[in-house]
Motif scaffolding. Structure first.
Motif, mmCIF file in Angstrom:
data_model
loop_
_atom_site.group_PDB
_atom_site.id
_atom_site.type_symbol
_atom_site.label_atom_id
_atom_site.label_comp_id
_atom_site.label_asym_id
_atom_site.label_seq_id
_atom_site.Cartn_x
_atom_site.Cartn_y
_atom_site.Cartn_z
ATOM 1 N N LEU A 99 -13.304 -44.805 12.430
ATOM 2 C CA LEU A 99 -14.670 -44.075 12.688
ATOM 3 C C LEU A 99 -14.630 -42.947 13.244
ATOM 4 O O LEU A 99 -15.038 -41.778 12.364
ATOM 5 C CB LEU A 99 -15.598 -44.900 13.672
ATOM 6 N N PHE A 100 -13.451 -42.625 14.243
ATOM 7 C CA PHE A 100 -13.147 -41.299 14.235
ATOM 8 C C PHE A 100 -12.727 -40.261 13.244
ATOM 9 O O PHE A 100 -12.941 -39.320 12.793
ATOM 10 C CB PHE A 100 -12.141 -41.270 15.476
ATOM 11 N N SER A 101 -11.626 -41.022 12.540
ATOM 12 C CA SER A 101 -11.098 -40.101 11.356
ATOM 13 C C SER A 101 -12.124 -39.480 10.187
ATOM 14 O O SER A 101 -12.233 -38.813 9.655
ATOM 15 C CB SER A 101 -10.006 -41.239 10.680
ATOM 16 N N SER A 102 -13.226 -40.498 9.889
ATOM 17 C CA SER A 102 -14.106 -40.290 9.033
ATOM 18 C C SER A 102 -15.014 -38.950 9.531
ATOM 19 O O SER A 102 -15.341 -38.182 8.758
ATOM 20 C CB SER A 102 -14.877 -41.411 8.518
ATOM 21 N N HIS A 103 -15.323 -39.076 10.808
ATOM 22 C CA HIS A 103 -16.203 -38.004 11.149
ATOM 23 C C HIS A 103 -15.315 -36.708 11.294
ATOM 24 O O HIS A 103 -15.658 -35.656 11.218
ATOM 25 C CB HIS A 103 -16.673 -38.366 12.602
ATOM 26 N N TYR A 104 -14.008 -36.974 11.691
ATOM 27 C CA TYR A 104 -12.924 -35.734 11.941
ATOM 28 C C TYR A 104 -12.926 -35.276 10.501
ATOM 29 O O TYR A 104 -13.203 -33.918 10.490
ATOM 30 C CB TYR A 104 -11.602 -36.201 12.146
ATOM 31 N N LEU A 111 -16.771 -27.245 8.868
ATOM 32 C CA LEU A 111 -16.484 -26.140 9.847
ATOM 33 C C LEU A 111 -15.066 -25.515 9.724
ATOM 34 O O LEU A 111 -14.802 -24.725 10.345
ATOM 35 C CB LEU A 111 -16.615 -26.620 11.253
ATOM 36 N N GLY A 112 -14.251 -25.964 8.712
ATOM 37 C CA GLY A 112 -12.997 -25.635 8.570
ATOM 38 C C GLY A 112 -11.951 -25.906 9.592
ATOM 39 O O GLY A 112 -11.963 -27.276 9.742
ATOM 40 N N ASP A 113 -11.402 -24.994 10.193
ATOM 41 C CA ASP A 113 -10.214 -25.634 11.341
ATOM 42 C C ASP A 113 -11.028 -25.706 12.532
ATOM 43 O O ASP A 113 -11.016 -25.037 13.720
ATOM 44 C CB ASP A 113 -9.258 -24.279 11.392
ATOM 45 N N ALA A 114 -11.620 -26.881 12.710
ATOM 46 C CA ALA A 114 -12.411 -27.237 13.668
ATOM 47 C C ALA A 114 -11.770 -28.582 14.433
ATOM 48 O O ALA A 114 -11.045 -29.454 13.774
ATOM 49 C CB ALA A 114 -13.843 -27.569 13.596
ATOM 50 N N ASP A 115 -11.908 -28.798 15.564
ATOM 51 C CA ASP A 115 -11.352 -30.298 16.371
ATOM 52 C C ASP A 115 -12.780 -31.148 16.459
ATOM 53 O O ASP A 115 -13.832 -30.735 16.449
ATOM 54 C CB ASP A 115 -10.975 -29.735 17.665
ATOM 55 N N LEU A 116 -12.389 -32.392 16.839
ATOM 56 C CA LEU A 116 -13.170 -33.333 17.228
ATOM 57 C C LEU A 116 -12.690 -34.144 18.331
ATOM 58 O O LEU A 116 -11.639 -34.716 18.548
ATOM 59 C CB LEU A 116 -13.454 -34.157 16.104
ATOM 60 N N ALA A 117 -13.435 -33.861 19.421
ATOM 61 C CA ALA A 117 -13.146 -34.545 20.728
ATOM 62 C C ALA A 117 -13.190 -35.979 20.949
ATOM 63 O O ALA A 117 -12.106 -36.943 21.186
ATOM 64 C CB ALA A 117 -13.294 -33.919 21.943
ATOM 65 N N ALA A 118 -14.483 -36.430 20.509
ATOM 66 C CA ALA A 118 -14.893 -37.805 20.757
ATOM 67 C C ALA A 118 -16.000 -38.224 19.579
ATOM 68 O O ALA A 118 -16.887 -37.208 19.392
ATOM 69 C CB ALA A 118 -15.119 -38.246 21.835
ATOM 70 N N VAL A 119 -16.294 -39.396 19.285
ATOM 71 C CA VAL A 119 -17.340 -39.771 18.629
ATOM 72 C C VAL A 119 -18.142 -40.886 19.719
ATOM 73 O O VAL A 119 -17.576 -41.749 19.926
ATOM 74 C CB VAL A 119 -17.219 -40.636 17.231
ATOM 75 N N TRP A 120 -19.243 -40.218 20.165
ATOM 76 C CA TRP A 120 -19.857 -40.962 21.358
ATOM 77 C C TRP A 120 -21.134 -41.593 20.646
ATOM 78 O O TRP A 120 -21.653 -41.189 19.599
ATOM 79 C CB TRP A 120 -20.446 -40.038 22.073
ATOM 80 N N LEU A 121 -20.984 -42.993 20.978
ATOM 81 C CA LEU A 121 -22.129 -43.812 20.623
ATOM 82 C C LEU A 121 -23.235 -44.039 21.928
ATOM 83 O O LEU A 121 -22.600 -44.524 22.874
ATOM 84 C CB LEU A 121 -21.642 -44.990 20.226
#
Length: 162
Positions: A99-104, A111-121
């Motif tokens: 789930l995290f990987s798909s949203h990442y 956004l290009g070179d962007a981070d993703l800290a967490a997918v909050w439910l």
């Protein structure tokens, strides 16, 4: 939450004109509201908030909310003044996995070179329609004799742009 309400939320989230914000509480109980541009709803009806920055205040507040069972609030402002306020509690934070990987991948594609800290439910608990027309009708029903004096004194023609 009834299916009809979930459908209202889904319809608002599908509309690109909808503005979503998330409100959390800090360590002193003070509210903090920020935009949530990637907000969506999952198949179980939970709200999905993508937190981009590991050190953001919102991320820390969401962690505190899940640890201490504190509520969060999400506001959806749509076309024609429609406003839905959803109160709920963080259910889970995904920081790895499919789930995290798909949203990442999605975030980086947008956004290009962007981070993703967490997918909050976020598990919705309460929904309130805060659209002006709805609130006005509710107020008039609950308080039929509460009326601003200017509405009694001003003729309708003056309020039509004169």
């Amino acid at each position: 939450m009834p299916d009809e309400l979930q459908m209202q939320i889904a319809a608002l989230l599908e509309d690109a004109a909808t503005v979503a914000t998330i409100a959390t509480l800090d360590e002193n109980g003070a509210p903090r509201t920020v935009p949530s541009p990637f907000l969506r709803q999952d198949a179980a009806g939970r709200l999905v908030h993508l937190e981009l920055l590991e050190t953001s205040t919102t991320h820390r507040n969401l962690l505190r909310s899940i640890w201490f069972d504190k509520p969060v609030s999400v506001t959806l402002s749509g076309r024609n003044g429609m406003v839905l306020v959803i109160t709920g509690r963080p259910h889970k934070a995904h920081v790895s996995g499919p789930l995290f990987s798909s949203h990442y991948r999605e975030v980086r594609s947008k956004l290009g070179d962007a981070d993703l800290a967490a997918v909050w439910l976020i598990e919705p608990e309460q929904l309130s329609d805060e659209t002006y027309v709805t609130c006005k009708a509710r107020e008039e029903k609950l308080h039929p004799f509460h009326l601003h004096l200017d509405r009694l004194a001003v003729s309708p023609s003056l309020t039509e742009g004169d």
